[in-house]
Enzyme design. Sequence first.
Site, short mmCIF file in Angstrom:
data_model
loop_
_atom_site.label_atom_id
_atom_site.label_comp_id
_atom_site.label_asym_id
_atom_site.label_seq_id
_atom_site.Cartn_x
_atom_site.Cartn_y
_atom_site.Cartn_z
N GLY A 23 -63.11 20.96 -62.73
CA GLY A 23 -63.50 20.68 -63.98
C GLY A 23 -64.67 21.24 -64.62
O GLY A 23 -64.89 21.73 -65.69
N TYR A 36 -49.04 12.14 -53.41
CA TYR A 36 -49.96 13.10 -53.92
C TYR A 36 -49.06 14.25 -53.97
O TYR A 36 -49.12 15.14 -55.09
CB TYR A 36 -50.97 13.18 -53.12
CG TYR A 36 -52.25 14.10 -53.61
CD1 TYR A 36 -52.89 14.16 -54.80
CD2 TYR A 36 -52.29 15.72 -52.95
CE1 TYR A 36 -53.75 15.16 -55.15
CE2 TYR A 36 -52.89 16.38 -53.46
CZ TYR A 36 -53.71 16.43 -54.71
OH TYR A 36 -54.59 17.46 -54.92
N GLY A 54 -60.47 15.89 -67.13
CA GLY A 54 -61.45 15.44 -65.91
C GLY A 54 -62.52 16.71 -65.78
O GLY A 54 -62.79 17.18 -64.62
N ALA A 55 -63.41 16.88 -66.88
CA ALA A 55 -64.44 18.04 -66.63
C ALA A 55 -65.85 17.62 -66.61
O ALA A 55 -66.83 18.15 -66.49
CB ALA A 55 -64.08 18.79 -67.95
N ASN A 56 -65.94 16.25 -66.12
CA ASN A 56 -67.24 15.77 -65.80
C ASN A 56 -67.75 15.96 -64.54
O ASN A 56 -68.88 15.81 -64.15
CB ASN A 56 -67.10 14.30 -65.98
CG ASN A 56 -66.32 13.59 -65.27
OD1 ASN A 56 -65.12 13.53 -65.38
ND2 ASN A 56 -66.62 12.99 -64.11
N THR A 57 -66.73 16.74 -63.52
CA THR A 57 -67.27 16.65 -62.27
C THR A 57 -66.31 17.77 -61.44
O THR A 57 -65.33 18.06 -62.03
CB THR A 57 -67.11 15.20 -61.16
OG1 THR A 57 -67.60 15.56 -59.79
CG2 THR A 57 -65.71 14.94 -61.12
N GLY A 58 -66.49 18.12 -60.28
CA GLY A 58 -65.53 19.05 -59.47
C GLY A 58 -65.28 20.36 -60.26
O GLY A 58 -65.95 21.05 -60.81
#
Length: 276
Positions: free
Chosen positions: A14, A163, A8-12
Amino acid sequence: MKTILITGANTGIGLATAETFVKDGHHVILACRNPDKASQAKKQLDAIGTGKVDTVTLDLNDLAQIAQTADTLISQFEKIDVLVNNAGMMTPQLESTADGFEKQIGVNYIGPFLLTMKLLPLIKKAEQGRIIHLASMMHLLGQIDVGQFKADQIKKYNGVRSYANSKLANLLFSNTLAQQLQGSSVTSNALHPGGVDSEIYRELPKYQYNALKLFLIPTSKPAELIKKMAFTTEWSQRNGDYASLQTPALKSRKAKDRELGQYLFDQTIQLVHQYL
Ligand SMILES: NC(=O)c1ccc[n+]([C@@H]2O[C@H](COP(=O)([O-])OP(=O)(O)OC[C@H]3O[C@@H](n4cnc5c(N)ncnc54)[C@H](OP(=O)(O)O)[C@@H]3O)[C@@H](O)[C@H]2O)c1
Protein backbone atom coordinates in the site's frame (compact mmCIF):
# COMPACT_ATOMS: atom_id res chain seq x y z
CA MET A 1 -4.60 15.03 -10.73
CA LYS A 2 -6.51 11.83 -9.94
CA THR A 3 -7.80 10.93 -6.47
CA ILE A 4 -6.81 7.48 -5.26
CA LEU A 5 -7.91 5.85 -2.03
CA ILE A 6 -5.58 3.10 -0.79
CA THR A 7 -6.46 1.01 2.24
CA GLY A 8 -3.62 -0.12 4.51
CA ALA A 9 -1.33 2.45 2.89
CA ASN A 10 1.00 3.02 5.84
CA THR A 11 3.31 0.11 4.99
CA GLY A 12 4.08 -2.68 2.51
CA ILE A 13 2.45 -2.78 -0.93
CA GLY A 14 0.00 0.00 0.00
CA LEU A 15 2.73 2.47 0.91
CA ALA A 16 4.85 1.62 -2.14
CA THR A 17 1.77 2.11 -4.34
CA ALA A 18 1.00 5.44 -2.69
CA GLU A 19 4.59 6.49 -3.39
CA THR A 20 4.32 5.82 -7.15
CA PHE A 21 1.05 7.77 -7.36
CA VAL A 22 2.38 10.72 -5.35
CA LYS A 23 5.53 10.82 -7.50
CA ASP A 24 3.23 11.13 -10.53
CA GLY A 25 1.52 14.12 -8.93
CA HIS A 26 -1.75 12.50 -7.88
CA HIS A 27 -3.89 13.00 -4.79
CA VAL A 28 -3.65 9.96 -2.53
CA ILE A 29 -5.87 9.26 0.48
CA LEU A 30 -4.22 6.88 2.92
CA ALA A 31 -6.94 4.88 4.70
CA CYS A 32 -5.27 3.31 7.73
CA ARG A 33 -6.39 1.90 11.06
CA ASN A 34 -3.58 3.49 13.06
CA PRO A 35 -3.56 7.33 12.84
CA ASP A 36 0.07 7.56 14.05
CA LYS A 37 1.29 5.17 11.38
CA ALA A 38 -0.81 7.06 8.82
CA SER A 39 0.71 10.41 9.72
CA GLN A 40 4.23 8.92 9.58
CA ALA A 41 3.49 7.62 6.08
CA LYS A 42 2.02 10.99 5.09
CA LYS A 43 5.20 12.72 6.29
CA GLN A 44 7.32 10.37 4.18
CA LEU A 45 5.12 10.94 1.12
CA ASP A 46 4.89 14.73 1.60
CA ALA A 47 8.70 14.83 1.48
CA ILE A 48 8.55 13.67 -2.17
CA GLY A 49 7.33 17.18 -2.98
CA THR A 50 4.73 16.32 -5.64
CA GLY A 51 1.07 15.27 -5.44
CA LYS A 52 -1.18 15.63 -2.43
CA VAL A 53 -1.67 13.33 0.55
CA ASP A 54 -4.61 13.02 2.94
CA THR A 55 -5.27 10.47 5.65
CA VAL A 56 -8.44 8.94 6.98
CA THR A 57 -8.92 6.43 9.79
CA LEU A 58 -10.30 3.11 8.61
CA ASP A 59 -10.53 -0.02 10.72
CA LEU A 60 -11.73 -2.91 8.57
CA ASN A 61 -12.30 -4.89 11.75
CA ASP A 62 -15.43 -2.88 12.52
CA LEU A 63 -18.39 -2.43 10.14
CA ALA A 64 -19.86 0.60 11.93
CA GLN A 65 -16.50 2.37 11.75
CA ILE A 66 -16.13 1.53 8.05
CA ALA A 67 -19.57 2.98 7.30
CA GLN A 68 -18.71 6.12 9.24
CA THR A 69 -15.41 6.54 7.36
CA ALA A 70 -17.16 6.03 4.02
CA ASP A 71 -19.72 8.71 4.94
CA THR A 72 -16.91 11.10 5.87
CA LEU A 73 -15.22 10.46 2.51
CA ILE A 74 -18.52 11.01 0.66
CA SER A 75 -18.99 14.34 2.42
CA GLN A 76 -15.36 15.48 1.87
CA PHE A 77 -14.52 14.45 -1.69
CA GLU A 78 -16.24 14.98 -5.02
CA LYS A 79 -15.05 11.76 -6.60
CA ILE A 80 -12.66 8.86 -6.22
CA ASP A 81 -10.93 7.79 -9.43
CA VAL A 82 -9.27 4.67 -8.06
CA LEU A 83 -9.99 2.53 -5.01
CA VAL A 84 -7.20 0.11 -4.12
CA ASN A 85 -8.53 -2.50 -1.69
CA ASN A 86 -5.09 -3.36 -0.37
CA ALA A 87 -5.31 -3.75 3.42
CA GLY A 88 -5.13 -7.32 4.60
CA MET A 89 -3.82 -9.54 7.33
CA MET A 90 -2.78 -13.09 8.14
CA THR A 91 -3.10 -14.80 11.47
CA PRO A 92 -2.68 -18.40 12.61
CA GLN A 93 -5.04 -17.81 15.58
CA LEU A 94 -8.81 -17.92 15.58
CA GLU A 95 -9.81 -14.36 16.37
CA SER A 96 -12.97 -12.38 15.91
CA THR A 97 -13.81 -8.94 14.49
CA ALA A 98 -15.94 -6.37 16.32
CA ASP A 99 -18.95 -7.89 14.53
CA GLY A 100 -18.09 -11.47 15.43
CA PHE A 101 -16.65 -12.54 12.06
CA GLU A 102 -13.55 -14.70 11.87
CA LYS A 103 -10.86 -12.06 11.59
CA GLN A 104 -9.31 -12.90 8.21
CA ILE A 105 -12.65 -13.19 6.40
CA GLY A 106 -13.86 -10.06 8.25
CA VAL A 107 -10.86 -7.78 7.68
CA ASN A 108 -9.76 -9.12 4.28
CA TYR A 109 -13.16 -9.51 2.67
CA ILE A 110 -16.32 -8.35 4.50
CA GLY A 111 -14.88 -4.97 5.55
CA PRO A 112 -13.54 -4.12 2.06
CA PHE A 113 -16.87 -5.31 0.56
CA LEU A 114 -18.80 -2.81 2.70
CA LEU A 115 -16.31 -0.01 2.00
CA THR A 116 -16.48 -0.62 -1.77
CA MET A 117 -20.27 -0.75 -1.90
CA LYS A 118 -20.54 2.43 0.18
CA LEU A 119 -18.00 4.27 -2.01
CA LEU A 120 -19.38 3.09 -5.36
CA PRO A 121 -21.47 6.27 -5.96
CA LEU A 122 -18.31 8.37 -5.39
CA ILE A 123 -16.27 6.18 -7.76
CA LYS A 124 -19.04 6.44 -10.37
CA LYS A 125 -18.54 10.22 -10.34
CA ALA A 126 -15.03 9.76 -11.79
CA GLU A 127 -14.63 9.89 -15.57
CA GLN A 128 -13.13 6.38 -15.48
CA GLY A 129 -13.38 4.76 -12.06
CA ARG A 130 -11.27 1.74 -11.28
CA ILE A 131 -11.49 -0.66 -8.36
CA ILE A 132 -8.47 -2.86 -7.71
CA HIS A 133 -8.57 -5.78 -5.29
CA LEU A 134 -5.47 -7.36 -3.74
CA ALA A 135 -6.29 -11.05 -3.98
CA SER A 136 -3.68 -13.81 -3.94
CA MET A 137 -2.67 -17.04 -5.64
CA MET A 138 -3.55 -18.51 -2.22
CA HIS A 139 -7.18 -18.34 -3.41
CA LEU A 140 -6.41 -21.63 -5.16
CA LEU A 141 -6.74 -23.31 -1.74
CA GLY A 142 -9.86 -21.38 -0.82
CA GLN A 143 -13.50 -22.32 -0.50
CA ILE A 144 -16.64 -20.42 0.39
CA ASP A 145 -18.66 -21.46 3.42
CA VAL A 146 -20.76 -18.52 4.55
CA GLY A 147 -21.98 -20.65 7.48
CA GLN A 148 -18.44 -20.42 8.89
CA PHE A 149 -17.96 -16.66 8.54
CA LYS A 150 -18.78 -16.06 12.21
CA ALA A 151 -15.89 -17.01 14.53
CA ASP A 152 -18.17 -18.87 16.95
CA GLN A 153 -19.46 -21.10 14.12
CA ILE A 154 -16.00 -22.50 13.35
CA LYS A 155 -15.38 -25.96 14.72
CA LYS A 156 -11.89 -26.66 13.38
CA TYR A 157 -9.77 -23.61 12.56
CA ASN A 158 -6.94 -23.55 10.05
CA GLY A 159 -5.38 -20.07 9.67
CA VAL A 160 -3.85 -20.69 6.22
CA ARG A 161 -7.17 -22.05 4.92
CA SER A 162 -9.02 -19.10 6.31
CA TYR A 163 -6.63 -16.64 4.64
CA ALA A 164 -7.08 -18.57 1.36
CA ASN A 165 -10.88 -18.39 1.77
CA SER A 166 -10.71 -14.63 2.24
CA LYS A 167 -8.59 -14.23 -0.91
CA LEU A 168 -11.00 -16.40 -2.94
CA ALA A 169 -13.79 -14.15 -1.66
CA ASN A 170 -11.80 -11.07 -2.87
CA LEU A 171 -11.54 -12.55 -6.35
CA LEU A 172 -15.19 -13.60 -6.52
CA PHE A 173 -16.25 -10.15 -5.33
CA SER A 174 -14.08 -8.51 -8.00
CA ASN A 175 -15.61 -10.70 -10.71
CA THR A 176 -19.24 -10.26 -9.61
CA LEU A 177 -18.81 -6.53 -9.20
CA ALA A 178 -17.27 -6.38 -12.69
CA GLN A 179 -20.38 -8.04 -14.14
CA GLN A 180 -22.60 -5.56 -12.35
CA LEU A 181 -20.49 -2.65 -13.58
CA GLN A 182 -20.56 -3.67 -17.22
CA GLY A 183 -21.58 -0.70 -19.36
CA SER A 184 -20.75 1.78 -16.58
CA SER A 185 -17.67 3.99 -16.31
CA VAL A 186 -16.18 1.82 -13.54
CA THR A 187 -14.13 -1.38 -13.77
CA SER A 188 -13.21 -3.98 -11.15
CA ASN A 189 -10.04 -6.08 -11.42
CA ALA A 190 -7.89 -8.15 -9.08
CA LEU A 191 -4.28 -9.17 -8.75
CA HIS A 192 -1.88 -11.53 -7.07
CA PRO A 193 1.06 -9.24 -6.18
CA GLY A 194 3.63 -12.04 -6.01
CA GLY A 195 5.35 -13.15 -2.82
CA VAL A 196 6.21 -9.71 -1.52
CA ASP A 197 8.62 -8.72 1.23
CA SER A 198 6.30 -6.92 3.63
CA GLU A 199 5.09 -7.00 7.22
CA ILE A 200 2.36 -9.51 6.35
CA TYR A 201 4.74 -12.32 7.29
CA ARG A 202 5.38 -10.79 10.75
CA GLU A 203 3.81 -13.73 12.60
CA LEU A 204 5.95 -16.38 10.89
CA PRO A 205 8.75 -17.94 12.96
CA LYS A 206 12.05 -16.18 12.16
CA TYR A 207 13.63 -19.24 10.50
CA GLN A 208 10.62 -19.65 8.17
CA TYR A 209 10.67 -15.96 7.26
CA ASN A 210 14.43 -16.10 6.52
CA ALA A 211 13.89 -19.02 4.12
CA LEU A 212 10.86 -17.40 2.50
CA LYS A 213 12.63 -14.07 2.10
CA LEU A 214 14.90 -15.59 -0.57
CA PHE A 215 11.86 -15.79 -2.88
CA LEU A 216 10.17 -12.51 -2.01
CA ILE A 217 10.07 -9.52 -4.36
CA PRO A 218 10.19 -5.85 -3.32
CA THR A 219 6.96 -3.90 -2.79
CA SER A 220 7.87 -1.65 -5.75
CA LYS A 221 7.01 -4.49 -8.20
CA PRO A 222 3.32 -4.87 -7.31
CA ALA A 223 3.13 -1.07 -6.97
CA GLU A 224 4.11 -0.77 -10.65
CA LEU A 225 1.48 -3.34 -11.67
CA ILE A 226 -1.21 -1.55 -9.64
CA LYS A 227 -0.25 1.72 -11.35
CA LYS A 228 -0.74 0.07 -14.76
CA MET A 229 -4.10 -1.34 -13.67
CA ALA A 230 -5.13 2.08 -12.37
CA PHE A 231 -4.17 4.24 -15.32
CA THR A 232 -3.17 2.56 -18.56
CA THR A 233 -5.46 2.53 -21.58
CA GLU A 234 -4.84 -1.21 -21.84
CA TRP A 235 -6.46 -1.72 -18.45
CA SER A 236 -9.38 0.58 -19.29
CA GLN A 237 -10.56 -2.24 -21.60
CA ARG A 238 -10.29 -4.90 -18.89
CA ASN A 239 -13.05 -5.65 -16.39
CA GLY A 240 -13.31 -8.75 -14.19
CA ASP A 241 -9.71 -9.65 -15.01
CA TYR A 242 -6.97 -11.06 -12.80
CA ALA A 243 -3.26 -10.26 -13.09
CA SER A 244 -0.42 -12.04 -11.37
CA LEU A 245 3.23 -11.36 -10.66
CA GLN A 246 5.72 -14.25 -10.35
CA THR A 247 3.17 -16.96 -11.13
CA PRO A 248 0.79 -17.54 -14.06
CA ALA A 249 -2.58 -15.84 -13.49
CA LEU A 250 -4.37 -19.10 -12.76
CA LYS A 251 -7.90 -18.80 -11.40
CA SER A 252 -9.34 -21.76 -9.53
CA ARG A 253 -12.55 -23.41 -10.75
CA LYS A 254 -14.35 -21.80 -7.79
CA ALA A 255 -12.98 -18.35 -8.66
CA LYS A 256 -14.48 -18.68 -12.17
CA ASP A 257 -17.85 -19.83 -10.86
CA ARG A 258 -20.32 -17.00 -11.57
CA GLU A 259 -23.11 -18.57 -9.56
CA LEU A 260 -20.85 -18.90 -6.53
CA GLY A 261 -19.79 -15.27 -6.98
CA GLN A 262 -23.40 -14.09 -7.11
CA TYR A 263 -24.33 -16.27 -4.12
CA LEU A 264 -21.43 -14.85 -2.08
CA PHE A 265 -22.38 -11.30 -3.10
CA ASP A 266 -26.03 -11.77 -2.08
CA GLN A 267 -25.09 -13.36 1.24
CA THR A 268 -22.57 -10.61 2.02
CA ILE A 269 -25.08 -7.87 1.24
CA GLN A 270 -27.33 -9.44 3.87
CA LEU A 271 -24.47 -9.47 6.39
CA VAL A 272 -23.70 -5.76 5.93
CA HIS A 273 -27.10 -4.36 4.84
CA GLN A 274 -27.69 -2.40 8.04
CA TYR A 275 -24.55 -0.33 7.30
CA LEU A 276 -25.24 0.36 3.61
N1 LIG B 1 3.02 -9.84 0.79
C1 LIG B 1 2.63 -10.84 0.03
O1 LIG B 1 3.44 -11.75 -0.30
C2 LIG B 1 1.23 -10.93 -0.48
C3 LIG B 1 0.90 -11.97 -1.35
C4 LIG B 1 -0.40 -12.05 -1.84
C5 LIG B 1 -1.35 -11.10 -1.50
N2 LIG B 1 -1.00 -10.10 -0.63
C6 LIG B 1 -2.04 -9.13 -0.26
O2 LIG B 1 -1.55 -7.81 -0.46
C7 LIG B 1 -2.19 -6.92 0.46
C8 LIG B 1 -1.15 -6.03 1.14
O3 LIG B 1 -0.30 -6.85 1.88
P1 LIG B 1 1.17 -6.44 2.35
O4 LIG B 1 2.03 -7.58 1.98
O5 LIG B 1 1.52 -5.08 1.91
O6 LIG B 1 0.94 -6.51 3.94
P2 LIG B 1 1.41 -5.55 5.16
O7 LIG B 1 2.74 -4.98 4.89
O8 LIG B 1 1.20 -6.37 6.38
O9 LIG B 1 0.33 -4.38 5.09
C9 LIG B 1 -1.01 -4.64 5.35
C10 LIG B 1 -1.75 -3.35 5.60
O10 LIG B 1 -3.09 -3.68 5.98
C11 LIG B 1 -3.40 -2.98 7.17
N3 LIG B 1 -4.42 -3.62 8.00
C12 LIG B 1 -4.34 -4.78 8.69
N4 LIG B 1 -5.46 -4.96 9.41
C13 LIG B 1 -6.26 -3.89 9.17
C14 LIG B 1 -7.52 -3.47 9.64
N5 LIG B 1 -8.21 -4.17 10.55
N6 LIG B 1 -8.05 -2.31 9.16
C15 LIG B 1 -7.37 -1.55 8.28
N7 LIG B 1 -6.15 -1.87 7.83
C16 LIG B 1 -5.60 -3.03 8.26
C17 LIG B 1 -2.08 -2.91 7.94
O11 LIG B 1 -2.16 -1.91 8.95
P3 LIG B 1 -1.13 -1.94 10.22
O12 LIG B 1 0.21 -1.48 9.70
O13 LIG B 1 -1.75 -1.02 11.19
O14 LIG B 1 -1.08 -3.38 10.67
C18 LIG B 1 -1.17 -2.54 6.78
O15 LIG B 1 -1.29 -1.17 6.50
C19 LIG B 1 -3.00 -7.80 1.42
O16 LIG B 1 -4.35 -7.78 1.04
C20 LIG B 1 -2.42 -9.18 1.21
O17 LIG B 1 -3.35 -10.20 1.46
C21 LIG B 1 0.26 -9.99 -0.13
